[in-house]
Design a protein around this motif. Structure first.
Motif, mmCIF file in Angstrom:
data_model
loop_
_atom_site.group_PDB
_atom_site.id
_atom_site.type_symbol
_atom_site.label_atom_id
_atom_site.label_comp_id
_atom_site.label_asym_id
_atom_site.label_seq_id
_atom_site.Cartn_x
_atom_site.Cartn_y
_atom_site.Cartn_z
ATOM 1 N N ARG A 128 0.855 -1.210 0.000
ATOM 2 C CA ARG A 128 0.000 0.000 0.000
ATOM 3 C C ARG A 128 0.887 1.255 0.000
ATOM 4 N N ASP A 129 2.022 1.177 0.730
ATOM 5 C CA ASP A 129 2.931 2.342 0.801
ATOM 6 C C ASP A 129 3.917 2.343 -0.367
ATOM 7 N N ASN A 130 3.730 1.328 -1.285
ATOM 8 C CA ASN A 130 4.615 1.256 -2.457
ATOM 9 C C ASN A 130 6.081 1.119 -2.033
ATOM 10 N N GLN A 131 6.301 0.315 -0.981
ATOM 11 C CA GLN A 131 7.684 0.157 -0.472
ATOM 12 C C GLN A 131 8.026 -1.320 -0.271
ATOM 13 N N GLU A 132 7.607 -2.183 -1.224
ATOM 14 C CA GLU A 132 7.898 -3.623 -1.067
ATOM 15 C C GLU A 132 9.391 -3.863 -0.879
ATOM 16 N N SER A 133 10.237 -2.959 -1.440
ATOM 17 C CA SER A 133 11.694 -3.202 -1.369
ATOM 18 C C SER A 133 12.174 -3.221 0.092
ATOM 19 N N LEU A 134 11.359 -2.657 0.989
ATOM 20 C CA LEU A 134 11.755 -2.629 2.416
ATOM 21 C C LEU A 134 11.780 -4.029 3.024
ATOM 22 N N MET A 135 10.980 -4.962 2.454
ATOM 23 C CA MET A 135 10.783 -6.266 3.110
ATOM 24 C C MET A 135 12.105 -6.970 3.384
ATOM 25 N N HIS A 136 12.982 -7.035 2.354
ATOM 26 C CA HIS A 136 14.219 -7.809 2.590
ATOM 27 C C HIS A 136 15.144 -7.045 3.539
ATOM 28 N N LYS A 137 15.041 -5.718 3.515
ATOM 29 C CA LYS A 137 15.867 -4.927 4.458
ATOM 30 C C LYS A 137 15.407 -5.216 5.893
ATOM 31 N N LEU A 138 14.077 -5.392 6.051
ATOM 32 C CA LEU A 138 13.546 -5.667 7.401
ATOM 33 C C LEU A 138 13.992 -7.045 7.869
ATOM 34 N N TYR A 139 14.060 -8.012 6.942
ATOM 35 C CA TYR A 139 14.550 -9.343 7.343
ATOM 36 C C TYR A 139 16.027 -9.262 7.722
ATOM 37 N N GLN A 140 16.792 -8.409 7.039
ATOM 38 C CA GLN A 140 18.214 -8.218 7.411
ATOM 39 C C GLN A 140 18.299 -7.616 8.817
ATOM 40 N N ARG A 141 17.395 -6.665 9.105
ATOM 41 C CA ARG A 141 17.380 -6.022 10.436
ATOM 42 C C ARG A 141 17.086 -7.071 11.511
ATOM 43 N N MET A 142 16.225 -8.040 11.154
ATOM 44 C CA MET A 142 15.870 -9.066 12.150
ATOM 45 C C MET A 142 17.100 -9.923 12.470
ATOM 46 N N ALA A 143 17.930 -10.152 11.478
ATOM 47 C CA ALA A 143 19.147 -10.955 11.715
ATOM 48 C C ALA A 143 20.094 -10.176 12.635
ATOM 49 N N VAL A 144 20.206 -8.850 12.408
ATOM 50 C CA VAL A 144 21.075 -8.021 13.266
ATOM 51 C C VAL A 144 20.519 -8.032 14.695
ATOM 52 N N LEU A 145 19.179 -7.954 14.802
ATOM 53 C CA LEU A 145 18.545 -7.964 16.133
ATOM 54 C C LEU A 145 18.910 -9.225 16.904
ATOM 55 N N ARG A 146 18.868 -10.373 16.189
ATOM 56 C CA ARG A 146 19.155 -11.643 16.882
ATOM 57 C C ARG A 146 20.580 -11.633 17.422
ATOM 58 N N SER A 147 21.530 -11.107 16.636
ATOM 59 C CA SER A 147 22.923 -11.122 17.119
ATOM 60 C C SER A 147 23.068 -10.133 18.273
ATOM 61 N N LEU A 148 22.372 -9.002 18.194
ATOM 62 C CA LEU A 148 22.393 -8.004 19.263
ATOM 63 C C LEU A 148 21.897 -8.610 20.580
ATOM 64 N N CYS A 149 20.802 -9.336 20.489
ATOM 65 C CA CYS A 149 20.193 -9.869 21.724
ATOM 66 C C CYS A 149 20.993 -11.030 22.281
ATOM 67 N N SER A 150 21.687 -11.778 21.423
ATOM 68 C CA SER A 150 22.536 -12.844 21.994
ATOM 69 C C SER A 150 23.754 -12.199 22.648
ATOM 70 N N LEU A 151 24.198 -11.048 22.133
ATOM 71 C CA LEU A 151 25.306 -10.326 22.790
ATOM 72 C C LEU A 151 24.845 -9.840 24.163
ATOM 73 N N HIS A 152 23.595 -9.362 24.226
ATOM 74 C CA HIS A 152 23.031 -8.904 25.517
ATOM 75 C C HIS A 152 23.011 -10.057 26.514
ATOM 76 N N MET A 153 22.572 -11.249 26.048
ATOM 77 C CA MET A 153 22.498 -12.420 26.952
ATOM 78 C C MET A 153 23.903 -12.830 27.405
ATOM 79 N N GLU A 154 24.863 -12.760 26.481
ATOM 80 C CA GLU A 154 26.261 -13.135 26.786
ATOM 81 C C GLU A 154 26.798 -12.210 27.876
ATOM 82 N N LYS A 155 26.516 -10.903 27.748
ATOM 83 C CA LYS A 155 26.973 -9.920 28.749
ATOM 84 C C LYS A 155 26.285 -10.172 30.090
ATOM 85 N N LEU A 156 24.999 -10.533 30.002
ATOM 86 C CA LEU A 156 24.246 -10.764 31.241
ATOM 87 C C LEU A 156 24.826 -11.980 31.971
ATOM 88 N N ARG A 157 25.230 -13.015 31.221
ATOM 89 C CA ARG A 157 25.848 -14.197 31.858
ATOM 90 C C ARG A 157 27.158 -13.781 32.530
#
Ligand SMILES: CCS(=O)(=O)c1ccc(CC(=O)Nc2ccc(-c3ccc(CC(C)C)c(C#N)c3)c(C(F)(F)F)c2)cc1
Length: 246
Positions: A192-221
């Motif tokens: 609807r926003d004519n921004q389908e190209s964002l989809m794969h960028k958002l999936y890339q962001r999700m991969a960065v998020l996962r590594s960020l949160c495992s770093l958070h857990m590693e620090k917490l340990r």
């Protein structure tokens, strides 16, 4: 899924996002130049490692509580078993907090909203987690670069949370069905926003998020071993329940 259902799904996720954000973007735009003074920064930097960790854990837990409320209003989330709801929140709530945090990031002076003002990385020096904080700020920068609308952030946040690949799910198939409907919602509004190209960028962001949160857990340990008393008796119970890997 008729289009009407998808529209209703998007509307309820956007409404829930708005109602469970402690601050609206407009409110924080007004605050964006409210920076910590030299003295205030000095106060943060003179905190001990465990004091600053405890302070941040409390702030993070406040923010996570809003994400738990958000999750409860995602159509289909409450249909999942209690265990699956907890499993999704255990791994996804911190990720959604970081997605939301990026809305309160000032790319002009590299500061993020924290404790009522905008803070640069130097505020977090006493955490002794420079790499994690740098990664959090980099992620926020990357999210700002995508210039997502509130509606896109709402649907993206729901998709970050409803992830059938998370560990220890009882009924993966059921989570997959809810995830697919949220994916449909996100693609629908990007179309609807004519921004389908964002989809794969958002999936890339999700991969960065996962590594960020495992770093958070590693620090917490690391922190919990170094400061067991603080981690076990001074952290908010919700923080321990969601992030401590026991
Ligand atoms: C999510 C609900 S909301 O209404 O959108 C909302 C509601 C409130 C806020 C303000 C807010 O709480 N900001 C804030 C909180 C903690 C932290 C933080 C502190 C330390 C650490 C390191 C770790 C060792 C504990 C991490 C991590 N990882 C994160 C940050 C920031 F990331 F900048 F450092 C900012 C922002 C949005």
């Amino acid at each position: 899924h008729s289009l009407r259902n998808i529209d209703e799904l998007c509307a309820s996720i956007v409404r829930s996002h708005r109602e469970t954000s402690q601050y609206r973007v407009e409110e924080l735009q007004a605050l964006r130049w409210k920076l910590f003074s030299r003295e205030e920064i000095q106060t943060y930097q003179s905190k001990s490692v465990d004091e600053m960790w405890q302070h941040c854990a409390i702030r993070l837990t406040d923010a996570v509580q809003f994400v738990v409320e958000f999750a409860k209003h995602i159509p289909g989330f409450r249909m999942l078993s209690q265990n699956d709801q907890i499993a999704l929140l255990k791994t996804g709530s911190m990720e959604v907090v970081l997605v939301r945090m990026s809305r309160f990031f000032n790319t002009e002076n590299n500061t993020v909203f924290f404790d009522g003002k905008f803070a640069g990385t130097e505020v977090f020096k006493s955490l002794a987690c420079g790499d994690l904080i740098a990664a959090v700020f980099d992620f926020a920068h990357g999210m700002c670069a995508l210039k997502l609308t509130e509606q896109q952030i709402a649907l993206f946040s729901a998709l970050v949370l409803i992830n059938a690949d998370r560990p220890c799910l009882e009924d993966r198939g059921k989570v997959q069905r809810v995830q697919r409907s949220v994916e449909l919602g996100l693609t629908h509004i990007l179309h609807r926003d004519n921004q389908e190209s964002l989809m794969h960028k958002l999936y890339q962001r999700m991969a960065v998020l996962r590594s960020l949160c495992s770093l958070h857990m590693e620090k917490l340990r690391w922190f919990s071993q170094r400061y067991p008393l603080t981690a076990h008796s001074l952290f908010p119970p919700l923080y321990k329940e969601l992030f401590a890997s026991e």
